[in-house]
Structures are given as structure tokens and as C-alpha cells.
Design a protein around this motif. Structure first.
Motif, mmCIF file in Angstrom:
data_model
loop_
_atom_site.group_PDB
_atom_site.id
_atom_site.type_symbol
_atom_site.label_atom_id
_atom_site.label_comp_id
_atom_site.label_asym_id
_atom_site.label_seq_id
_atom_site.Cartn_x
_atom_site.Cartn_y
_atom_site.Cartn_z
ATOM 1 N N UNK A 104 -4.742 9.528 7.161
ATOM 2 C CA UNK A 104 -5.205 9.429 5.777
ATOM 3 C C UNK A 104 -6.723 9.331 5.766
ATOM 4 N N UNK A 105 -7.331 9.799 4.687
ATOM 5 C CA UNK A 105 -8.786 9.943 4.645
ATOM 6 C C UNK A 105 -9.543 8.716 4.152
ATOM 7 N N UNK A 126 0.840 -1.194 0.000
ATOM 8 C CA UNK A 126 0.000 0.000 0.000
ATOM 9 C C UNK A 126 0.876 1.245 0.000
ATOM 10 N N UNK A 127 0.253 2.385 -0.320
ATOM 11 C CA UNK A 127 1.004 3.635 -0.398
ATOM 12 C C UNK A 127 0.056 4.821 -0.236
ATOM 13 N N UNK A 128 0.588 5.933 0.223
ATOM 14 C CA UNK A 128 -0.232 7.145 0.282
ATOM 15 C C UNK A 128 -0.396 7.741 -1.121
ATOM 16 N N UNK A 129 -1.502 8.459 -1.318
ATOM 17 C CA UNK A 129 -1.686 9.201 -2.563
ATOM 18 C C UNK A 129 -2.433 10.497 -2.264
ATOM 19 N N UNK A 183 -3.485 3.564 8.083
ATOM 20 C CA UNK A 183 -4.035 4.754 7.430
ATOM 21 C C UNK A 183 -4.635 5.704 8.463
ATOM 22 N N UNK A 184 -5.374 5.165 9.407
ATOM 23 C CA UNK A 184 -5.964 5.996 10.457
ATOM 24 C C UNK A 184 -4.868 6.677 11.275
ATOM 25 N N UNK A 185 -3.831 5.924 11.611
ATOM 26 C CA UNK A 185 -2.724 6.484 12.374
ATOM 27 C C UNK A 185 -1.974 7.576 11.632
#
Length: 149
Positions: A115-116, A69-72, A110-112
Motif C-alpha cells: 500500500x502507498x 484499518x482498511x485498504x482504500x 501496509x508496507x507488506x
């Protein structure tokens, strides 16, 4: 799921990760070479690259699943989302809760991170996977397009 642990991918996981990632490519009928897997492996261990990796392991240490996974960036909402690029559980471990555990760990990360959203795509005919996804997430109305380069 007490016998399944989800953790970050370690350097000494290479051989088992390689077998799982080959299985993932085979599932989607994607031709993948060892060199391609070398590239992805290097990304997963490069602090300057975005993808991160998790694995699901049995109590004896055998890896049975993976998630990348990765941020975007999400300009319209001015937030950062999380894209779940790859999720795979070995055929012999399906139904054990490994997919749920991997997704939940990605959601927790993601929550930590603040991220939305956690977002992913899957094949229309991935019925078994979609059974899990329909239970843990909301199907969107978006249609995906590709331009091959």
C-alpha cells in the motif's frame, strides 16, 4: 515497550475490545449502542469485509489499545492506500508507547501489502493524539468535508 505486544484481534478479545471501543466513542462524544459495536465486531471478523483490527496488550494480557484499518483505492495515483479508521489507547496507558506501537504495526502491514500510504483523520482538539501523530507522520494540507445522509 517490551511489556506491550501488538497483535491481531482475536474472538476471545470481545469483552476487552468492547470496553476500549466504548471508551473511544466516549472520547469523541459519539453515542454508540451495543448493537453498533456488534456490527463493527462482525465486520472485523468477516473475511468479506475490509476492516482489520489490531490490539495492544500488556504482558498480563490486558488490552490497552486498538486500531482498526482498511485498504482504500487511490485512483489519482493508481495505488491502494491504508485508512486508519480508529486508534484508541485507554487513558491509564497513554504515554506507554502503545499508540506508537499500534501505528507502527499498521505501517508495517501496509508496507507488506504494498500500500502507498497510511492515512487518518483526528479531531482538531485531540492535542495528546496529535502530539504522537506529529512525531510519526506528516500533517497534510487537506480539509475534510462530510455530507450527512
Amino acid at each position: 515497550m517490551p511489556d506491550i505486544t501488538v497483535r491481531a484481534l482475536h474472538l476471545d478479545d470481545r469483552a476487552q475490545w468492547d470496553a476500549l471501543y466504548q471508551g473511544y466513542a466516549t472520547f469523541y462524544n459519539v453515542t454508540q449502542t451495543a448493537q453498533m459495536r456488534d456490527t463493527v465486531w462482525s465486520w472485523l471478523h468477516d473475511a468479506n469485509k475490509d476492516p482489520r483490527g489490531l490490539v495492544a496488550a500488556r504482558a498480563d494480557g490486558t488490552l490497552i489499545g486498538l486500531a482498526h484499518f482498511r485498504p482504500f483505492p487511490r485512483p489519482l495515483s493508481a495505488t491502494t492506500g491504508c485508512f486508519l479508521d480508529d486508534l484508541f489507547v485507554s487513558p491509564d496507558a497513554r504515554g506507554t508507547g502503545a499508540a506508537d506501537a499500534l501505528i507502527e504495526n499498521v505501517r508495517s502491514i501496509a508496507a507488506g501489502e504494498g500500500w502507498s500510504v497510511v492515512r487518518w483523520i483526528t479531531a482538531e482538539n485531540n492535542y495528546r493524539g496529535r502530539g504522537v501523530y506529529d512525531r510519526v507522520a506528516s500533517k497534510t494540507a487537506w480539509v475534510t468535508y462530510d455530507i450527512k445522509i
